[in-house]
Design an enzyme around this catalytic site. Structure first.
Site, PDB file in Angstrom:
ATOM      1  N   ARG A 177      -2.292  -8.617  11.982  1.00 41.56           N
ATOM      2  CA  ARG A 177      -2.519  -9.176  10.559  1.00 41.56           C
ATOM      3  C   ARG A 177      -1.316  -8.739   9.711  1.00 41.56           C
ATOM      4  O   ARG A 177      -1.171  -9.081   8.738  1.00 41.56           O
ATOM      5  CB  ARG A 177      -3.857  -8.499   9.932  1.00 41.56           C
ATOM      6  N   VAL A 217       9.433  -7.150   5.797  1.00 40.93           N
ATOM      7  CA  VAL A 217      10.421  -6.044   6.056  1.00 40.93           C
ATOM      8  C   VAL A 217      10.194  -5.161   4.960  1.00 40.93           C
ATOM      9  O   VAL A 217      10.279  -5.534   3.865  1.00 40.93           O
ATOM     10  CB  VAL A 217      11.957  -6.968   5.971  1.00 40.93           C
ATOM     11  N   CYS A 229      -3.633  -3.065  12.809  1.00 38.40           N
ATOM     12  CA  CYS A 229      -2.494  -4.046  12.603  1.00 38.40           C
ATOM     13  C   CYS A 229      -2.390  -4.883  13.570  1.00 38.40           C
ATOM     14  O   CYS A 229      -2.624  -6.289  13.367  1.00 38.40           O
ATOM     15  CB  CYS A 229      -1.237  -3.433  12.324  1.00 38.40           C
ATOM     16  N   ARG A 271       0.761  -1.164   0.180  1.00 35.19           N
ATOM     17  CA  ARG A 271      -0.045  -0.070  -0.095  1.00 35.19           C
ATOM     18  C   ARG A 271       0.631   1.182  -0.036  1.00 35.19           C
ATOM     19  O   ARG A 271       0.449   2.280  -0.761  1.00 35.19           O
ATOM     20  CB  ARG A 271      -0.989  -0.021   1.163  1.00 35.19           C
TER      21      ARG A 271
END
Length: 296
Positions: free
Chosen positions: A197, A239, A171, A24
């Site tokens: 998530r 990462v 999150c 995103r």
């Protein structure tokens, strides 16, 4: 093995075997789905505050208190020098989410609102929500005290109806508490299982580990239990590609002993009574900080 090694081994595994994926933010990630869970002992007042780089303890505590008090205005944190939500609370970011009608800093019905007022109609970050919605946090505390074998001691920040109104969907989205009942007269022990998530391993996860450890210690303190273990299950563990170089430096470092938590004052009986000055972290001797950019 040091508990921190689990985190370091996960980063190594993601770097070596993860999938390259767009994301995103446009930064790009190396991602692994549903790795083995991470388990951190909280016994003897241990706080798993990572030691292979200095972690922003004040920011972790201030954000956690912001959550537990049901707040959603990022300016409250920013005014205390905790800028972690500034990017997501900026006018430009809110406009990009279709939330330009909100004032800068109004993140919508995010974590704290869901913890304390789940199901209430969100107006704005300045409204008074006292008595509105389900106070999940108080319900968890009540169940731990009154019905410790309950399998429904759940705290959820994931509310599909409210997600379009949030600057950023949660999150770390759900946790379950479990009370270990002793066979003798020892104190019951409290463990927490958290599901996340989306897990930014470089910047986010060090915060999240410490935050849920401290939350478990706080709840244990006001329920007459003692903290035992934090277990974290990740969904998309990733990462960011611009964190790789910094993490390679961190992976060369040896973990040091985790610090201990001591409460600065006695008599805290309510979850809303905690203040930043109550958290005394002793024996924290980390390696130096490592700069990483936050992707918004």
């Amino acid at each position: 093995m040091h508990d921190e090694d689990q985190y370091l081994h996960l980063i190594r595994r993601v770097l070596d075997t993860g999938d390259l994926r767009p994301d995103r933010t446009g930064t790009g990630t190396i991602s692994l789905f549903a790795p083995p869970n991470l388990r951190f002992s909280l016994r003897e007042s241990t706080v798993p505050l990572l030691t292979t780089k200095r972690t922003f303890l004040r920011g972790i505590v201030e954000e956690l208190l912001w959550f537990t008090n049901g707040l959603t205005d990022s300016k409250i944190l920013s005014d205390k020098g905790v800028k972690i939500w500034d990017g997501n609370g900026s006018k430009a970011f809110l406009e990009s989410r279709g939330l330009g009608h909100r004032r800068e800093g109004d993140l919508g019905p995010v974590y704290g609102f869901q913890w304390r007022h789940f199901g209430a109609e969100y107006e704005d970050c300045d409204a008074d929500y006292a008595g509105k919605g389900v106070d999940q946090l108080r319900e968890c505390i009540r169940k731990i005290k009154e019905n410790p074998t309950d399998r429904r001691i759940i705290l959820s920040a994931w509310n599909p109806k409210d997600i379009p109104s949030m600057a950023l969907p949660p999150c770390h989205m759900l946790c379950q508490f479990y009370v270990h009942l002793p066979a003798d007269t020892a104190k019951p022990e409290l463990s927490c299982l958290m599901f996340q998530r989306s897990a930014d391993l470089g910047l986010g996860i060090p915060f999240n580990i410490a935050s849920y450890a401290l939350l478990t210690h706080m709840i244990a303190h006001v329920t007459g239990t003692t903290a035992r273990e934090l277990i974290i299950q990740l969904g998309d563990a990733h990462v960011y590609r611009d964190h790789v170089e910094a993490l390679e430096v961190q992976l060369q470092r040896e973990p040091r002993p985790f610090p201990k938590l001591r409460w600065a004052r006695d008599g805290i009986t309510d979850i809303e009574d905690f203040e930043y000055s109550d958290f005394v972290i002793e024996g924290y001797n980390p390696h130096p900080s490592i700069a990483m950019k936050m992707s918004v």
